[in-house]
Structures are given as structure tokens and as C-alpha cells.
Design a protein around this motif. Structure first.
Motif, PDB file in Angstrom:
ATOM      1  N   GLY A 102      74.280  95.421  14.416  1.00  0.00           N
ATOM      2  CA  GLY A 102      75.026  94.338  13.787  1.00  0.00           C
ATOM      3  C   GLY A 102      75.978  94.881  12.743  1.00  0.00           C
ATOM      4  O   GLY A 102      76.490  95.997  12.862  1.00  0.00           O
ATOM      5  N   GLN A 153      75.773  87.371  20.319  1.00  0.00           N
ATOM      6  CA  GLN A 153      74.349  87.694  20.384  1.00  0.00           C
ATOM      7  C   GLN A 153      73.962  88.424  19.098  1.00  0.00           C
ATOM      8  O   GLN A 153      74.608  89.388  18.710  1.00  0.00           O
ATOM      9  CB  GLN A 153      74.040  88.590  21.595  1.00  0.00           C
ATOM     10  CG  GLN A 153      74.218  87.879  22.938  1.00  0.00           C
ATOM     11  CD  GLN A 153      74.139  88.853  24.109  1.00  0.00           C
ATOM     12  OE1 GLN A 153      75.027  89.685  24.271  1.00  0.00           O
ATOM     13  NE2 GLN A 153      73.095  88.741  24.904  1.00  0.00           N
ATOM     14  N   SER A 154      72.918  87.971  18.472  1.00  0.00           N
ATOM     15  CA  SER A 154      72.475  88.569  17.222  1.00  0.00           C
ATOM     16  C   SER A 154      72.097  90.035  17.427  1.00  0.00           C
ATOM     17  O   SER A 154      71.345  90.372  18.344  1.00  0.00           O
ATOM     18  CB  SER A 154      71.273  87.791  16.676  1.00  0.00           C
ATOM     19  OG  SER A 154      70.814  88.362  15.476  1.00  0.00           O
ATOM     20  N   GLY A 155      72.639  90.894  16.572  1.00  0.00           N
ATOM     21  CA  GLY A 155      72.317  92.305  16.637  1.00  0.00           C
ATOM     22  C   GLY A 155      73.051  93.081  17.705  1.00  0.00           C
ATOM     23  O   GLY A 155      72.773  94.261  17.927  1.00  0.00           O
TER      24      GLY A 155
END
Length: 262
Positions: A102, A153-155
Motif C-alpha cells: 500500500g 483493492q486494499s494493500g
């Protein structure tokens, strides 16, 4: 147009990352179509084992071991097309950086993510174009994007940014190469059950394929309720390379089991 004209038999193709996972499936599919395939892969172990197997099956496959971000390697790959083969008129760019970070990503993370995905993509494509014959009939390029190119999308900031850039590269290259009759497209796969994903699901999540596909947070996110097999990505790539797709350029084909539809 004859059936033979629509096929790929006798053509020379270059596949980066072509010895493992989706790349191996693409190489196998092109071999089955009757192509001669030059594989550029940085893994000598996987590359030599795969090429040995394909040659034993009677296919015309050559291997160059090296990294797509190295200009000398890329130049050497196209200089080492075996004698008797036609110049490559088909290219599949699969090599990429798989770094999932991230905003905490360090500069070295960004380089590891983007150098193979973008710089390598540009170097290989440039060299491919430089070696095209004067009248490159049916010349086509397929780049590997991802559903991650289309969503947040997270990360996944590093990975998704690189794959989104592949879409932009594809559109711009298609415009630049259209006057020469070269088509450029990309595919965006969903989750593919290859060795890396199997290892991740088993070792990190503790899930086998059946359990993962039944989980609403994994296979359940796809309308078809499952992951793809590598051959299911190779098939549309072969289609986009063929004359059957002769009026398709500058676009992306999601091969995602309906993921992006919901």
C-alpha cells in the motif's frame, strides 16, 4: 478466408514469462496451434525443464534465460531466434512484478513492482517491433493486465497501479502501431489456480481449491463460482493473436468469470 489463414500454424511467437504458470499455458497453447515459440524467462530452472518437455513432445521451442528489464538480454533474445524460423510476428507480454504493497511501499518496492511490468513491457515491445518484417501480415501483441487494473483493492496499490498502466500502454501502443498493421490488446484475468495461488491459499489461508472456491470471499466473488485454470487464459490470448480477431485492437478482454460484472 480459409481455415489455415485464420490459424497460427507456422508463425513465430515470443512469450515473456513463458515457462511458468499462465505463461507456460500460453506457450503450450501456441505450440498446439503449430507456432514456433521463443520463451524469455528469468528462471533457468523452470525454463530448461519446460523447454525440454515441449521439445520431447515435438514442439519447436527456444529459450532465452534473462530478465525483461535488461536491455542486453532483450536484444539478445531477438537476435537468437533460431535459424530457419520466420521473424516473430506474435508477442505475448506476461512477465510482471508481483509486489503487493500500500502507501507504505518503499522506492525499492515500486521499482520491483513496476520495472518488469512497465519497463520490461516497453523494452520487449520495442525490440519486437524493430525486428518485424517490412510487411508484418497478422502481427499482434497481447499484454497481461488483470482485474486488479480495473478496481481498488486494499494493500494492492503497487500491483494495481502497474496493471492499470498496462491498459494505458496497450491503448497508446495500439494507436502508434496501427499504421503498420500491428494489433495490440490485453487480457484481464481473474484469480487463476496456478502454483503460486495454490501455495498462497494452502499455506497462508489454509484452503484447498474446493474450499476456497466455495468461500464467498474467494471463489464466491466470481459469477461462475470458481477460479480459472491457466489454459482458460491461454485460449483467449490465442484468439486475440489470430486473424479471427483481425478487427480488434486497443482493447482489453476481461477473462474473469464475471467478477467485473458485479
Amino acid at each position: 478466408m480459409s481455415t489455415l489463414a485464420r490459424g497460427l500454424a507456422g508463425r513465430t511467437a515470443v512469450v515473456t514469462g513463458g515457462a511458468q504458470g499462465i505463461g507456460a499455458a500460453v506457450t503450450e497453447r501456441l505450440c498446439a496451434e503449430g507456432c514456433r515459440v521463443l520463451v524469455l524467462d528469468k528462471s533457468a530452472e523452470h525454463g530448461r525443464a519446460a523447454v525440454k518437455r515441449w521439445r520431447e513432445d515435438g514442439h519447436a521451442v527456444s529459450l532465452v534465460v534473462g530478465d525483461v528489464v535488461d536491455e542486453r538480454t532483450v536484444r539478445a533474445a531477438f537476435a537468437e531466434v533460431p535459424a530457419g524460423w520466420d521473424p516473430p510476428t506474435l508477442l505475448v507480454n506476461l512477465a510482471a512484478g508481483f509486489v503487493f504493497k500500500g502507501l507504505d511501499a518503499a522506492p525499492e518496492d515500486w521499482r520491483a513492482a513496476l520495472d518488469p511490468t512497465l519497463i520490461g513491457l516497453s523494452l520487449v515491445t520495442r525490440e519486437f517491433v524493430a525486428h518485424l518484417p517490412p510487411d508484418p501480415v497478422g502481427a499482434a501483441i497481447v499484454n497481461m493486465a488483470s482485474i486488479s487494473a480495473h478496481i481498488a483493492q486494499s494493500g494492492y496499490l503497487t500491483y494495481n497501479t502497474g496493471k492499470a498502466a498496462v491498459l494505458g500502454f496497450t491503448r497508446c501502443a495500439a494507436q502508434e502501431l496501427a499504421p503498420r498493421g500491428v494489433r495490440v490488446n490485453s487480457v484481464s484475468p481473474g484469480t487463476v489456480w496456478n502454483a503460486n495461488n495454490e501455495r498462497y491459499h494452502r499455506e497462508v489461508l489454509g484452503l484447498d481449491r474446493a474450499t476456497a472456491e466455495a468461500d464467498p470471499e474467494h471463489g464466491g466473488r466470481f459469477l461462475l463460482g470458481r477460479f480459472a485454470d491457466p489454459a482458460e487464459i491461454a485460449a483467449p490470448i490465442a484468439f486475440l493473436l489470430s486473424a479471427e480477431a483481425g478487427f480488434i485492437t486497443g482493447t482489453d478482454l476481461p477473462v474473469d468469470g464475471g467478477y467485473l460484472a458485479v
